[in-house]
Structure formats: structure tokens, C-alpha cells
Design a protein around this motif. Structure first.
Motif, mmCIF file in Angstrom:
data_model
loop_
_atom_site.group_PDB
_atom_site.id
_atom_site.type_symbol
_atom_site.label_atom_id
_atom_site.label_comp_id
_atom_site.label_asym_id
_atom_site.label_seq_id
_atom_site.Cartn_x
_atom_site.Cartn_y
_atom_site.Cartn_z
ATOM 1 N N MET A 1 0.809 -1.185 0.000
ATOM 2 C CA MET A 1 0.000 0.000 0.000
ATOM 3 C C MET A 1 0.859 1.258 0.000
ATOM 4 S SD MET A 1 -2.901 1.299 2.585
ATOM 5 C CE MET A 1 -4.420 1.014 1.735
ATOM 6 N N ALA A 2 2.013 1.251 0.640
ATOM 7 C CA ALA A 2 2.864 2.438 0.704
ATOM 8 C C ALA A 2 3.311 2.870 -0.689
ATOM 9 C CB ALA A 2 4.070 2.183 1.589
ATOM 10 N N ILE A 3 3.550 1.931 -1.572
ATOM 11 C CA ILE A 3 3.959 2.295 -2.931
ATOM 12 C C ILE A 3 2.836 3.050 -3.621
ATOM 13 C CG2 ILE A 3 4.558 1.379 -5.193
ATOM 14 C CD1 ILE A 3 6.038 -0.873 -3.724
ATOM 15 N N LEU A 4 1.610 2.581 -3.479
ATOM 16 C CA LEU A 4 0.474 3.270 -4.063
ATOM 17 C C LEU A 4 0.355 4.680 -3.503
ATOM 18 C CD1 LEU A 4 -2.152 3.381 -5.684
ATOM 19 C CD2 LEU A 4 -3.316 2.407 -3.712
ATOM 20 N N LEU B 1 -5.583 -5.805 8.897
ATOM 21 C CA LEU B 1 -4.783 -6.859 9.526
ATOM 22 C C LEU B 1 -3.606 -7.253 8.644
ATOM 23 C CD1 LEU B 1 -7.562 -9.114 11.083
ATOM 24 C CD2 LEU B 1 -6.000 -7.567 12.270
ATOM 25 N N LEU B 2 -3.833 -7.307 7.329
ATOM 26 C CA LEU B 2 -2.743 -7.643 6.409
ATOM 27 C C LEU B 2 -1.643 -6.581 6.472
ATOM 28 C CD1 LEU B 2 -1.456 -9.377 4.220
ATOM 29 C CD2 LEU B 2 -2.841 -8.140 2.535
ATOM 30 N N GLU B 3 -2.028 -5.299 6.491
ATOM 31 C CA GLU B 3 -1.037 -4.228 6.583
ATOM 32 C C GLU B 3 -0.252 -4.328 7.895
ATOM 33 O OE1 GLU B 3 -2.993 -0.645 3.981
ATOM 34 O OE2 GLU B 3 -3.885 -1.141 5.910
ATOM 35 N N HIS B 4 -0.936 -4.659 8.984
ATOM 36 C CA HIS B 4 -0.232 -4.865 10.261
ATOM 37 C C HIS B 4 0.753 -6.023 10.149
ATOM 38 C CE1 HIS B 4 -1.775 -2.050 13.189
ATOM 39 N NE2 HIS B 4 -2.995 -2.229 12.716
ATOM 40 N N ALA B 5 0.310 -7.126 9.539
ATOM 41 C CA ALA B 5 1.160 -8.308 9.407
ATOM 42 C C ALA B 5 2.395 -8.011 8.561
ATOM 43 C CB ALA B 5 0.370 -9.468 8.811
ATOM 44 N N LEU B 6 2.197 -7.204 7.510
ATOM 45 C CA LEU B 6 3.312 -6.857 6.620
ATOM 46 C C LEU B 6 4.127 -5.674 7.144
ATOM 47 C CD1 LEU B 6 1.511 -7.159 3.160
ATOM 48 C CD2 LEU B 6 3.108 -8.779 4.195
ATOM 49 N N GLY B 7 3.615 -5.007 8.162
ATOM 50 C CA GLY B 7 4.294 -3.809 8.666
ATOM 51 C C GLY B 7 4.187 -2.654 7.696
ATOM 52 N N ASP B 8 3.134 -2.648 6.871
ATOM 53 C CA ASP B 8 2.991 -1.679 5.785
ATOM 54 C C ASP B 8 1.807 -0.748 6.047
ATOM 55 O OD1 ASP B 8 3.488 -0.436 3.381
ATOM 56 O OD2 ASP B 8 2.352 -1.893 2.209
ATOM 57 N N PHE B 9 1.819 -0.053 7.160
ATOM 58 C CA PHE B 9 0.704 0.826 7.510
ATOM 59 C C PHE B 9 1.170 2.213 7.941
ATOM 60 C CE2 PHE B 9 1.863 -1.868 11.043
ATOM 61 C CZ PHE B 9 2.048 -0.985 12.081
ATOM 62 N N GLN B 10 2.379 2.584 7.615
ATOM 63 C CA GLN B 10 2.932 3.839 8.097
ATOM 64 C C GLN B 10 2.266 5.070 7.491
ATOM 65 O OE1 GLN B 10 4.508 1.584 6.261
ATOM 66 N NE2 GLN B 10 5.940 2.471 4.845
ATOM 67 N N TYR B 11 1.496 4.937 6.422
ATOM 68 C CA TYR B 11 0.837 6.087 5.809
ATOM 69 C C TYR B 11 -0.661 6.089 6.070
ATOM 70 C CZ TYR B 11 5.226 6.573 3.357
ATOM 71 O OH TYR B 11 6.559 6.715 3.059
ATOM 72 N N GLU B 12 -1.127 5.285 7.002
ATOM 73 C CA GLU B 12 -2.552 5.194 7.252
ATOM 74 C C GLU B 12 -2.848 5.306 8.747
ATOM 75 O OE1 GLU B 12 -6.168 2.046 6.459
ATOM 76 O OE2 GLU B 12 -4.413 1.997 5.174
ATOM 77 N N LYS B 13 -3.857 6.104 9.056
ATOM 78 C CA LYS B 13 -4.303 6.274 10.442
ATOM 79 C C LYS B 13 -5.814 6.103 10.491
ATOM 80 C CE LYS B 13 -0.521 7.772 12.670
ATOM 81 N NZ LYS B 13 -0.159 9.045 13.205
ATOM 82 N N GLU C 1 -3.005 8.748 4.988
ATOM 83 C CA GLU C 1 -4.386 8.401 4.651
ATOM 84 C C GLU C 1 -5.148 8.232 5.963
ATOM 85 O OE1 GLU C 1 -7.245 7.214 1.582
ATOM 86 O OE2 GLU C 1 -5.241 8.049 1.436
ATOM 87 N N VAL C 2 -6.295 8.872 6.074
ATOM 88 C CA VAL C 2 -7.134 8.714 7.257
ATOM 89 C C VAL C 2 -8.360 7.916 6.830
ATOM 90 C CG1 VAL C 2 -8.440 9.867 9.067
ATOM 91 C CG2 VAL C 2 -6.326 10.907 8.204
ATOM 92 N N THR C 3 -8.523 6.739 7.432
ATOM 93 C CA THR C 3 -9.631 5.856 7.073
ATOM 94 C C THR C 3 -10.524 5.616 8.285
ATOM 95 O OG1 THR C 3 -8.373 3.858 7.588
ATOM 96 C CG2 THR C 3 -8.221 4.685 5.325
#
Length: 156
Positions: free
Chosen positions: A1-4, A67-79, A59-61
């Protein structure tokens, strides 16, 4: 998701990310990464702006990272939208350039083209019918490696 997310908005030239970033405003409703937001005077709650406030750097959602983003550690741009969580914003500075997908054809029907002067409408840059916008100048139109159309805008 961070790449997007990186293809949606990025500061290009003139920013000092040590000094031009604020991490104290809150967002209680979902807001898209890279849009222009303004804080309410009394509460500091962010909403989409029709004038310069700040560029939203996360990104504010409604539900936050998956859960997938947490598992991958790929959530740094989402709150998650919350009155208790600070989101990161970028201060716009005159003369700096941003690369963004958030440019639209304005109400006057002016097509999006290099050299257009732009206003801000509901958090995005919009072409101006009289080409006399006061917020941005469209410097370039580029296509990234994923085929997304992006716009380099100089802050006026």
C-alpha cells in the motif's frame, strides 16, 4: 500500500521535512492522502480546504490499517479517524513544488494543461475559468511507472 500512496502525492522541491512537518492535528473523518486540509480554529480537527492549510501526509480511514497491513508492517501512511490520534501534515511554502494526482478540471470547463493557474476546491487543485487562479501553477504533467497521471504544481 505504501507504494500506491507515494504515487498519489509527494513533496518535490523546496521542502525541509525536518521543519515543514507538523504532527499535532486530528482527523475525525476519513481524508485522502495528499489532499489540502485546514484545521478548525478551536479544536484543531482537520477538514478539506478551499484555501491553503496543509497537505495531508497520511491516509485517514474509518477503520485504520488492515490486519494484512499490520502483518506486513505496511501501515505507516494510514491512520484511523479519531479525536485521539494525531496525523501528519506538511506546510505549503510559496515557490515549492509538489507532485500530486489531486488536480481536477474546474467548474469553468478549463482543461488541465501545463501553465494553468489553479485554485483550491474541496482539498484539491482546480483549473480556473479565467486562468487567474491564485493558489498554484501547473508546471508539468507526468505519467508514473504504474500509468498514473500526476501533476507538478508550484505553490503560489
Amino acid at each position: 500500500m505504501a507504494i500506491l500512496m507515494q504515487t498519489v502525492f509527494s513533496p518535490r522541491y523546496g521542502f525541509d521535512l525536518e521543519k515543514d512537518v507538523i504532527n499535532s492535528f486530528k482527523a475525525t473523518t476519513p481524508l485522502a492522502y495528499g489532499k489540502i486540509v485546514v484545521p478548525a480554529d478551536a479544536t484543531g480537527i482537520l477538514s478539506l480546504g478551499n484555501d491553503y492549510g496543509y497537505f495531508l501526509l497520511e491516509e485517514v480511514t474509518a477503520d485504520g490499517p488492515s490486519l494484512l497491513e499490520h502483518a506486513l508492517g505496511d501501515f505507516q501512511y494510514e491512520k484511523k479517524a479519531s479525536a485521539n490520534t494525531a496525523v501528519t501534515v506538511l506546510i505549503p511554502r510559496k515557490g515549492n513544488i509538489v507532485r500530486t494526482k489531486w488536480v481536477v478540471q474546474g467548474d469553468g470547463g478549463v482543461s488541465i494543461a501545463v501553465g494553468n493557474l489553479l485554485d483550491i476546491v474541496n482539498g484539491v487543485y482546480a483549473t480556473n475559468a479565467g486562468n487567474n487562479g491564485t493558489k498554484g501553477l501547473l508546471k508539468a504533467i507526468v505519467t508514473d511507472s504504474l500509468g498514473n497521471t500526476l501533476y507538478d504544481v508550484e505553490i503560489l
